[in-house]
Enzyme design. Structure first.
Site, PDB file in Angstrom:
ATOM      1  N   LYS A  86      -7.335  16.930   9.722  1.00  0.00           N
ATOM      2  CA  LYS A  86      -7.863  15.913   8.799  1.00  0.00           C
ATOM      3  C   LYS A  86      -7.727  16.412   7.362  1.00  0.00           C
ATOM      4  O   LYS A  86      -7.364  15.660   6.454  1.00  0.00           O
ATOM      5  CB  LYS A  86      -9.322  15.589   9.144  1.00  0.00           C
ATOM      6  CG  LYS A  86      -9.856  14.326   8.500  1.00  0.00           C
ATOM      7  CD  LYS A  86     -10.343  14.495   7.075  1.00  0.00           C
ATOM      8  CE  LYS A  86     -10.873  13.194   6.476  1.00  0.00           C
ATOM      9  NZ  LYS A  86     -11.322  13.361   5.084  1.00  0.00           N
ATOM     10  N   GLU A  96     -11.726   9.347  -1.583  1.00  0.00           N
ATOM     11  CA  GLU A  96     -12.593  10.505  -1.298  1.00  0.00           C
ATOM     12  C   GLU A  96     -12.610  11.499  -2.458  1.00  0.00           C
ATOM     13  O   GLU A  96     -11.551  11.977  -2.882  1.00  0.00           O
ATOM     14  CB  GLU A  96     -12.114  11.204  -0.019  1.00  0.00           C
ATOM     15  CG  GLU A  96     -13.035  12.334   0.402  1.00  0.00           C
ATOM     16  CD  GLU A  96     -12.636  12.966   1.739  1.00  0.00           C
ATOM     17  OE1 GLU A  96     -11.882  12.349   2.503  1.00  0.00           O
ATOM     18  OE2 GLU A  96     -13.090  14.103   1.984  1.00  0.00           O
ATOM     19  N   HIS A 152     -17.709  19.879  -2.859  1.00  0.00           N
ATOM     20  CA  HIS A 152     -17.625  18.467  -2.505  1.00  0.00           C
ATOM     21  C   HIS A 152     -18.812  17.720  -3.107  1.00  0.00           C
ATOM     22  O   HIS A 152     -18.667  16.644  -3.655  1.00  0.00           O
ATOM     23  CB  HIS A 152     -17.636  18.344  -0.987  1.00  0.00           C
ATOM     24  CG  HIS A 152     -17.320  16.973  -0.501  1.00  0.00           C
ATOM     25  ND1 HIS A 152     -16.035  16.492  -0.486  1.00  0.00           N
ATOM     26  CD2 HIS A 152     -18.101  15.995  -0.035  1.00  0.00           C
ATOM     27  CE1 HIS A 152     -16.060  15.267  -0.019  1.00  0.00           C
ATOM     28  NE2 HIS A 152     -17.302  14.934   0.266  1.00  0.00           N
ATOM     29  N   ASP A 197       4.010   3.532   4.922  1.00  0.00           N
ATOM     30  CA  ASP A 197       3.254   3.151   6.111  1.00  0.00           C
ATOM     31  C   ASP A 197       2.538   4.413   6.605  1.00  0.00           C
ATOM     32  O   ASP A 197       3.040   5.153   7.454  1.00  0.00           O
ATOM     33  CB  ASP A 197       4.206   2.603   7.178  1.00  0.00           C
ATOM     34  CG  ASP A 197       3.459   2.074   8.387  1.00  0.00           C
ATOM     35  OD1 ASP A 197       2.281   2.454   8.586  1.00  0.00           O
ATOM     36  OD2 ASP A 197       4.052   1.288   9.146  1.00  0.00           O
TER      37      ASP A 197
HETATM   38  P1  NAD Z   1      13.470  -2.427   5.659  1.00  0.00           P
HETATM   39  O1  NAD Z   1      13.409  -3.443   6.700  1.00  0.00           O
HETATM   40  O2  NAD Z   1      13.160  -2.865   4.268  1.00  0.00           O
HETATM   41  O3  NAD Z   1      14.929  -1.779   5.719  1.00  0.00           O
HETATM   42  C1  NAD Z   1      15.436  -0.898   4.768  1.00  0.00           C
HETATM   43  C2  NAD Z   1      16.638  -1.534   4.106  1.00  0.00           C
HETATM   44  O4  NAD Z   1      17.073  -0.710   3.043  1.00  0.00           O
HETATM   45  C3  NAD Z   1      17.813  -1.685   5.047  1.00  0.00           C
HETATM   46  O5  NAD Z   1      18.268  -3.002   4.997  1.00  0.00           O
HETATM   47  C4  NAD Z   1      18.873  -0.754   4.465  1.00  0.00           C
HETATM   48  O6  NAD Z   1      20.168  -1.252   4.658  1.00  0.00           O
HETATM   49  C5  NAD Z   1      18.485  -0.719   3.020  1.00  0.00           C
HETATM   50  N1  NAD Z   1      18.868   0.488   2.247  1.00  0.00           N
HETATM   51  C6  NAD Z   1      19.195   0.487   0.932  1.00  0.00           C
HETATM   52  N2  NAD Z   1      19.455   1.733   0.508  1.00  0.00           N
HETATM   53  C7  NAD Z   1      19.290   2.534   1.555  1.00  0.00           C
HETATM   54  C8  NAD Z   1      19.364   3.945   1.731  1.00  0.00           C
HETATM   55  N3  NAD Z   1      19.709   4.783   0.719  1.00  0.00           N
HETATM   56  N4  NAD Z   1      19.067   4.467   2.930  1.00  0.00           N
HETATM   57  C9  NAD Z   1      18.704   3.673   3.955  1.00  0.00           C
HETATM   58  N5  NAD Z   1      18.620   2.318   3.869  1.00  0.00           N
HETATM   59  C10 NAD Z   1      18.905   1.754   2.670  1.00  0.00           C
HETATM   60  O7  NAD Z   1      12.534  -1.208   5.944  1.00  0.00           O
HETATM   61  P2  NAD Z   1      12.521  -0.188   7.148  1.00  0.00           P
HETATM   62  O8  NAD Z   1      12.526   1.150   6.492  1.00  0.00           O
HETATM   63  O9  NAD Z   1      13.550  -0.463   8.187  1.00  0.00           O
HETATM   64  O10 NAD Z   1      11.099  -0.486   7.827  1.00  0.00           O
HETATM   65  C11 NAD Z   1       9.921  -0.051   7.199  1.00  0.00           C
HETATM   66  C12 NAD Z   1       8.833  -1.071   7.399  1.00  0.00           C
HETATM   67  O11 NAD Z   1       8.637  -1.343   8.778  1.00  0.00           O
HETATM   68  C13 NAD Z   1       7.514  -0.592   6.871  1.00  0.00           C
HETATM   69  O12 NAD Z   1       6.976  -1.593   6.027  1.00  0.00           O
HETATM   70  C14 NAD Z   1       6.653  -0.439   8.126  1.00  0.00           C
HETATM   71  O13 NAD Z   1       5.307  -0.687   7.822  1.00  0.00           O
HETATM   72  C15 NAD Z   1       7.229  -1.464   9.048  1.00  0.00           C
HETATM   73  N6  NAD Z   1       7.044  -1.330  10.487  1.00  0.00           N
HETATM   74  C16 NAD Z   1       6.525  -0.200  11.068  1.00  0.00           C
HETATM   75  C17 NAD Z   1       6.374  -0.122  12.457  1.00  0.00           C
HETATM   76  C18 NAD Z   1       5.867   1.152  13.084  1.00  0.00           C
HETATM   77  O14 NAD Z   1       5.781   2.162  12.410  1.00  0.00           O
HETATM   78  N7  NAD Z   1       5.525   1.161  14.383  1.00  0.00           N
HETATM   79  C19 NAD Z   1       6.746  -1.206  13.249  1.00  0.00           C
HETATM   80  C20 NAD Z   1       7.272  -2.337  12.626  1.00  0.00           C
HETATM   81  C21 NAD Z   1       7.441  -2.381  11.253  1.00  0.00           C
END
Ligand code: NAD
Length: 430
Positions: free
Chosen positions: A260, A80, A373, A276
């Site tokens: 928005k 945009e 805009h 996300d």
């Molecule tokens: P992920 O599965 O990659 O987990 C994060 C990893 O980072 C963990 O294994 C953790 O141990 C590690 N890690 C390393 N350094 C860290 C630190 N300093 N702090 C915290 N963890 C650390 O990712 P996630 O964050 O668990 O999940 C995010 C993903 O899930 C996104 O891609 C999202 O799109 C997706 N998702 C979203 C939904 C929703 O929002 N409803 C549902 C399902 C999946």
């Protein structure tokens, strides 16, 4: 590094990159991450299903931001026009009074475990409350590395959702997990799935859904700024913006558009940094409606000599995990903004949101949104009509001046500007 880069918008792309190297925003060679084709096709193929190509967006940096006393370049990916300019202009206004200040809550996400067909919901809830500490211990043992980093499960509570009905007695358990620098959806979902059977048997019911909630009201960022009347071009503008804020507080129809304008800035940062953004969008709007009435996420108040703005919204973002590992542009975006932990990323996205909100309200309260805009939109229309180089500005200026920013008109103007001038001989023959 200063984020105050006067005239940055007037430079060409190569010069803008050189300017960012001069201020040491990133190391030489790093811009390859945002060159066309930077995301290898096989990596893209591994990210989602049924891949047939890639989808590109412009990647920009908004300038002038000061956040918690530190200058910051704000990476934005968005289609945009005018959002990046609006953010940069508003950040310049805020900068004069110290910029944006932020407060982040601890990064606690909430996982839900639904339990259905509970014969006695009060007894089930009481049993779960008695077992809470031991359930948290179980959960903590499943994420030892997160616990070592200072995070992990921190709380568990229970609510009764129904006493009878199609699903019998229904309870929901909320597991609170400090996710540190991860967005945490996968982490939380894994924990909910692991605990679900024990939770259901404790309540003497059946395990239902087990997944995080995107209403992450335990993980919020608050951003504030003050804008002086001088920066706003006078007390009238201050009063008009405060009145526009009250309009949004009174009317959900206006609040939706107000929000928005906030999400323009927030989402552009989230997309650039590989977050996300649907999760943050869902959280923002659920939070805006949490009182039962959809409300503005940011409010503006007239104060002595200026205006104060405050934005609070849920901010589930991560600097580890998710798409970050695979996406070169997202990693560059974090580097450009100097971000190494999730709180700072939330602060950056929030500041961008408050900035775009201010810019929109200022435009609405003064000349109306369309003029600024439209002049940017006019450039896009000029390009789509085939204008290149200097002709883009010339065609856009004519379109904006006559207020008819349409492709047909752009083609007409372009054809006229491109047609050769009649020679003296032609004129004499007429
Ligand atoms: P992920 O599965 O990659 O987990 C994060 C990893 O980072 C963990 O294994 C953790 O141990 C590690 N890690 C390393 N350094 C860290 C630190 N300093 N702090 C915290 N963890 C650390 O990712 P996630 O964050 O668990 O999940 C995010 C993903 O899930 C996104 O891609 C999202 O799109 C997706 N998702 C979203 C939904 C929703 O929002 N409803 C549902 C399902 C999946």
């Amino acid at each position: 590094m200063s984020s105050r880069l006067p005239g940055f918008y007037r430079l060409g792309i190569a010069e803008r990159r050189r300017r960012l190297l001069e201020v040491k925003a990133v190391a030489e060679g790093r811009f390859a991450s945002i060159d066309p084709g930077a995301l290898p096709l096989d990596i893209a193929d591994g990210m989602i299903e049924n891949v047939i190509g890639e989808y590109a967006l412009p990647f920009a940096v908004a300038v002038n931001f000061v956040i918690d006393g530190e200058d910051a370049l704000v990476p934005m990916a968005i289609e945009e026009p005018s959002v990046v300019a609006a953010a940069s202009n508003a950040a310049r206004m805020a900068r004069a009074a110290g910029g944006f200040t932020t407060t982040a809550s601890t990064p606690v996400m909430i996982g839900q475990i639904q339990v259905t067909h509970v014969a006695n919901v009060e007894a089930g809830a009481a049993a779960l409350r008695d077992a809470a500490a031991s359930l948290i211990d179980d959960a903590r043992r499943l994420v030892p590395r997160l616990a070592e980093r200072g995070g992990g499960p921190v709380g568990l509570d229970v609510r009764v959702l129904a006493r009878a009905g199609a699903d019998g007695g229904v309870l929901v358990v909320h597991l609170h997990v400090d996710c540190r620098d991860a967005m945490g959806a996968n982490l939380v979902n894994t924990l909910c799935e692991a605990l679900a059977e024990r939770v259901a048997s404790t309540a003497q019911g059946r395990a239902g859904l087990r997944i995080l909630t995107n209403l992450t009201d335990g993980r919020t960022v608050t951003v504030r700024c003050t804008i002086s009347d001088d920066a706003l071009d006078g007390a009238d503008v201050r009063e008009a913006i405060a009145a526009a804020s009250r309009f949004a507080e009174l009317d959900p129809y206006r609040a939706a558009t107000h929000n928005k304008g906030i999400m323009n800035g927030v989402d552009a940062v989230l997309v650039a940094t590989g977050q996300d953004w649907r999760a943050v969008e869902a959280g923002a709007h659920a939070y805006a409606a949490r009182s039962g009435r959809y409300s503005p996420l940011a409010v503006w108040r007239a104060v002595e000599g200026g205006l104060c703005g405050e934005l609070t919204l849920p901010m589930a973002v991560g600097t580890v995990g998710g798409a970050l590992h695979n996406h070169p542009a997202a990693r560059l975006a974090l580097e450009l903004a100097g971000i190494d932990h999730a709180d700072r990323l939330g602060a950056l996205a929030g500041a961008a949101g408050l900035a775009t909100n201010l810019a929109a309200l200022r435009a609405l309260a003064t000349e109306g949104i369309q003029r600024g805009h439209m002049s940017l939109h006019a450039r896009a229309v000029a390009r789509s009509a085939g204008a290149t180089g200097e002709l883009v500005e010339q065609v856009a200026a004519e379109l904006a001046a006559c207020g008819d920013v349409k492709p047909d008109r752009a083609r007409e103007v372009l054809a006229r500007l491109q047609s050769p001038l009649p020679s003296v001989a032609d004129k004499e023959n007429q």
